[in-house]
Scaffold this active site. Structure first.
Site, short mmCIF file in Angstrom:
data_model
loop_
_atom_site.label_atom_id
_atom_site.label_comp_id
_atom_site.label_asym_id
_atom_site.label_seq_id
_atom_site.Cartn_x
_atom_site.Cartn_y
_atom_site.Cartn_z
N HIS A 100 0.85 -1.19 0.00
CA HIS A 100 0.00 0.00 0.00
C HIS A 100 0.89 1.25 0.00
O HIS A 100 2.12 1.15 0.14
CB HIS A 100 -0.95 0.00 1.21
CG HIS A 100 -0.26 -0.03 2.54
ND1 HIS A 100 -0.30 -1.10 3.39
CD2 HIS A 100 0.51 0.91 3.17
CE1 HIS A 100 0.39 -0.83 4.49
NE2 HIS A 100 0.90 0.38 4.38
C1 T46 Z 1 4.64 -0.17 6.78
C2 T46 Z 1 4.74 -1.44 7.52
C3 T46 Z 1 6.11 -1.70 8.08
C4 T46 Z 1 -3.61 -0.24 13.48
O1 T46 Z 1 -4.74 -0.35 13.98
N1 T46 Z 1 -2.73 0.68 13.96
C5 T46 Z 1 -1.47 0.84 13.45
O2 T46 Z 1 -0.69 1.71 13.92
C6 T46 Z 1 -1.08 -0.01 12.36
C7 T46 Z 1 0.31 0.13 11.73
C8 T46 Z 1 -1.97 -0.93 11.88
N2 T46 Z 1 -3.21 -1.06 12.45
C9 T46 Z 1 -4.13 -2.06 11.90
C10 T46 Z 1 -4.68 -1.70 10.54
C11 T46 Z 1 -4.86 -3.03 9.85
O3 T46 Z 1 -6.14 -3.53 10.17
O4 T46 Z 1 -3.44 -3.31 11.74
C12 T46 Z 1 -3.81 -3.93 10.51
C13 T46 Z 1 -2.58 -4.14 9.63
O5 T46 Z 1 -2.03 -2.86 9.37
P1 T46 Z 1 -1.16 -2.50 8.05
O6 T46 Z 1 -1.87 -2.90 6.81
O7 T46 Z 1 -0.77 -1.07 8.20
O8 T46 Z 1 0.11 -3.45 8.27
P2 T46 Z 1 1.46 -3.57 7.43
O9 T46 Z 1 2.45 -4.20 8.36
O10 T46 Z 1 1.21 -4.24 6.16
O11 T46 Z 1 1.96 -2.09 7.14
C14 T46 Z 1 2.44 -1.25 8.19
C15 T46 Z 1 2.40 0.20 7.68
O12 T46 Z 1 1.07 0.57 7.33
C16 T46 Z 1 3.28 0.33 6.49
O13 T46 Z 1 3.24 1.65 6.01
O14 T46 Z 1 5.60 0.36 6.28
O15 T46 Z 1 3.77 -1.57 8.55
#
Ligand code: T46
Length: 150
Positions: free
Chosen positions: A60
């Site tokens: 994303h």
């Molecule tokens: C990146 C990598 C390293 C939350 O509720 N709070 C938060 O602070 C975060 C980061 C996530 N969430 C929830 C939102 C989604 O339902 O946890 C789930 C997975 O989150 P996300 O799609 O953001 O996870 P990653 O690990 O794919 O991505 C995140 C960052 O968004 C991204 O920019 O660099 O971690």
């Protein structure tokens, strides 16, 4: 990670942390907001338990969020896409993070069994800041280029 690593994608960069090699008593790494990290830090999170060879994270972009990603342990491959160019970076050095700015599609794969990723973020969590579809991302890049030269 090569400390002289050059980024060909826009809105990405290498961030050097302050680092003390306190041999034989370990290493000390420091990240101060607006000194080593180019923004005020509003949120910190970390990711571990990445031993599954098929694990993929990211896929994303964010509209406004700025982040610094640090492999505090182990390594992973970070694939970056600014809408024009792409770049693969092996992130494997706790003394350097990668700056990931707005409108930069990022995907993380190939995690080592001991990988722990520490993320310093400029904003509180907001799902509305995410762009999770690549064609919507490309459109947002084009719109942003029309509004201001990057
Ligand atoms: C990146 C990598 C390293 C939350 O509720 N709070 C938060 O602070 C975060 C980061 C996530 N969430 C929830 C939102 C989604 O339902 O946890 C789930 C997975 O989150 P996300 O799609 O953001 O996870 P990653 O690990 O794919 O991505 C995140 C960052 O968004 C991204 O920019 O660099 O971690």
């Amino acid at each position: 990670m090569n400390p002289k690593l050059k980024f060909k994608v826009r809105r990405a960069g290498l961030i050097a942390l302050q680092f003390f090699k306190d041999s034989p008593d370990g290493n000390l790494f420091i990240a101060e907001a607006r000194r080593h990290i180019p923004f005020a830090i509003k949120r910190v999170y970390f990711i571990n338990n990445l031993a599954n060879a098929k694990a993929v994270r990211g896929r994303h972009a964010h509209r406004r969020l700025e982040q610094v990603l640090i492999a505090v342990s182990g390594s992973f491959v970070l694939q970056l896409d600014d809408g024009h160019r792409t770049q693969r970076v092996l992130v494997n050095d706790a003394s350097h993070g990668v700056y990931v700015g707005p409108l930069l599609w990022h995907t993380m794969t190939s995690f080592s069994y001991d990988c722990v990723i520490l993320v310093l973020a400029s904003e509180w969590f907001d799902e509305r800041d995410y762009i999770r579809e690549h064609d919507v991302f490309l459109q947002a890049v084009m719109t942003s280029r029309r509004q201001k030269p990057m």
